[in-house]
Enzyme design. Structure first.
Site, short mmCIF file in Angstrom:
data_model
loop_
_atom_site.label_atom_id
_atom_site.label_comp_id
_atom_site.label_asym_id
_atom_site.label_seq_id
_atom_site.Cartn_x
_atom_site.Cartn_y
_atom_site.Cartn_z
N GLY A 115 43.05 31.55 35.03
CA GLY A 115 42.08 32.31 35.80
C GLY A 115 40.80 31.56 36.06
O GLY A 115 40.78 30.34 36.25
N HIS A 116 39.69 32.29 36.01
CA HIS A 116 38.39 31.77 36.44
C HIS A 116 37.86 30.69 35.51
O HIS A 116 37.25 29.72 35.95
CB HIS A 116 37.40 32.94 36.50
CG HIS A 116 36.11 32.63 37.18
ND1 HIS A 116 36.03 32.26 38.51
CD2 HIS A 116 34.83 32.66 36.73
CE1 HIS A 116 34.77 32.08 38.84
NE2 HIS A 116 34.02 32.30 37.78
N PHE A 117 38.06 30.86 34.21
CA PHE A 117 37.57 29.89 33.22
C PHE A 117 38.73 29.07 32.68
O PHE A 117 39.12 29.18 31.51
CB PHE A 117 36.81 30.60 32.10
CG PHE A 117 35.42 31.03 32.50
CD1 PHE A 117 34.43 30.10 32.72
CD2 PHE A 117 35.12 32.38 32.66
CE1 PHE A 117 33.14 30.49 33.09
CE2 PHE A 117 33.84 32.77 33.04
CZ PHE A 117 32.85 31.82 33.26
N ASP A 129 42.86 33.25 39.73
CA ASP A 129 41.48 33.72 39.77
C ASP A 129 41.33 34.84 40.79
O ASP A 129 41.72 34.69 41.95
CB ASP A 129 40.56 32.54 40.13
CG ASP A 129 39.09 32.85 39.94
OD1 ASP A 129 38.75 33.99 39.56
OD2 ASP A 129 38.28 31.94 40.17
#
Length: 325
Positions: A264-266, A238
């Site tokens: 990553g972020h999701f 992320d």
């Protein structure tokens, strides 16, 4: 697999949309989404957790299918979003619950905890920050500038964050195989971000983000004093909230489980199985959820084939390896 209900409730003239699954007499788990998405991010996770929990996932005001009033009719602050969530839970009769927080969901969850320290019995943080170590400086610089002195220039610098390229990037950055990310996710977000009044609401929330780090010391005190069980399951690539933000939970929750995934972020979009396994094992270890329907998922080898039953792990786990051994 459990069915997910899609409901709405009126709170002070605002429509609050929420998803709900599982038996209402089961222990509650409240899922709090981040930017730029909504409860839509939990659409695949909820049926998997509903065997153990009464799962509730609201859309914050200004997001998803909840109301998005103009900025002169609603105070777009994290305090206000938390208060709406608190009212929703009270209306639903939820007084003790665990929280799953991601991105914006984290400062909303921390406010719920500080307002009623005994209500929250466990924390799952998926790329949801509570420590200075988690901020990636290059990403956050324009937000801190906007928070310190909001003006036309600071707003102009952040307007691209509402656009297609930035929203799609949030889903794809740090993911080794972007073909695993369903474009329906960012298309859903973009359609709802385009509603009248939403861009101004999001700029207001960017400006208010500066109120969050000053709360962190109180959150740390709460974690220590209440000995709240913590699971930090994080996309380690992320570029918004670095994995150091996950590891930092161990400073105030020494028994915290930290699972770093190659995403990553999701992370839910690409690592749903790993996140689900981590949550269910963590819930078993801390006697959270409904014991009558505990689920123990099998571990998998590199090909995805089932191997031995999964075993609980403690400490930091890179890429969830110990979940699959």
């Amino acid at each position: 697999m459990a069915r997910v209900h899609h409901r709405s409730i009126d709170i002070d003239g605002l429509t609050v949309f929420y998803r709900e699954a599982g038996a209402r007499e089961a222990p509650a788990l409240v899922l709090l989404h981040g930017y730029p998405t909504s409860s839509h991010m939990f659409r695949h996770l909820m049926p998997r957790l509903a065997e153990r929990f009464h799962v509730i996932a609201p859309d914050h005001i200004g997001f998803g299918f909840s109301s998005a009033p103009p900025v002169d009719e609603f105070d777009y602050t994290f305090d206000a979003l938390a208060e709406v969530t608190r009212t929703l839970l009270a209306r639903l009769g939820v007084t003790r619950y665990a929280i799953y927080v991601q991105d914006y969901g984290a400062p909303i969850g921390w406010r719920l905890a500080l307002a009623d320290p005994g209500a929250i019995v466990g924390v799952i943080s998926q790329n949801g920050n509570a420590y200075e170590e988690g901020f990636v400086p290059a990403f956050w610089a324009p937000i801190w500038t906007h928070a310190e002195q909001r003006n036309a220039a600071s707003e102009a610098a952040l307007l691209p964050a509402l656009g297609r390229e930035a929203v799609e990037w949030q889903y794809t950055h740090g993911e080794p195989d972007v073909s695993l990310v369903d474009p329906d996710a960012w298309e859903h977000d973009l359609a709802l971000l385009a509603r009248p009044g939403v861009p101004a609401a999001q700029l207001a929330l960017f400006a208010d983000y500066g109120t969050n780090p000053p709360l962190y010391p109180k959150v740390h005190d709460w974690l220590r004093e209440r000995e709240v069980p913590v699971l930090a399951v994080w996309g380690r690539n992320d570029e918004i909230f670095a994995p150091a933000g996950a590891s930092a939970f161990a400073k105030d929750s020494p028994a915290a489980d930290v699972v770093l995934l190659d995403g990553g972020h999701f992370a839910l979009e690409t690592h749903l199985d790993e996140v689900t396994e981590a949550i269910l094992m963590w819930a078993d270890r801390h006697s959270l959820g409904s014991p009558a329907s505990r689920i123990r998922l099998p571990a998998r080898d590199a090909t995805g084939a089932a191997t031995a039953p999964a075993v609980p792990v403690k400490g930091t786990v890179d890429q969830g390896a110990a979940l699959l051994s």
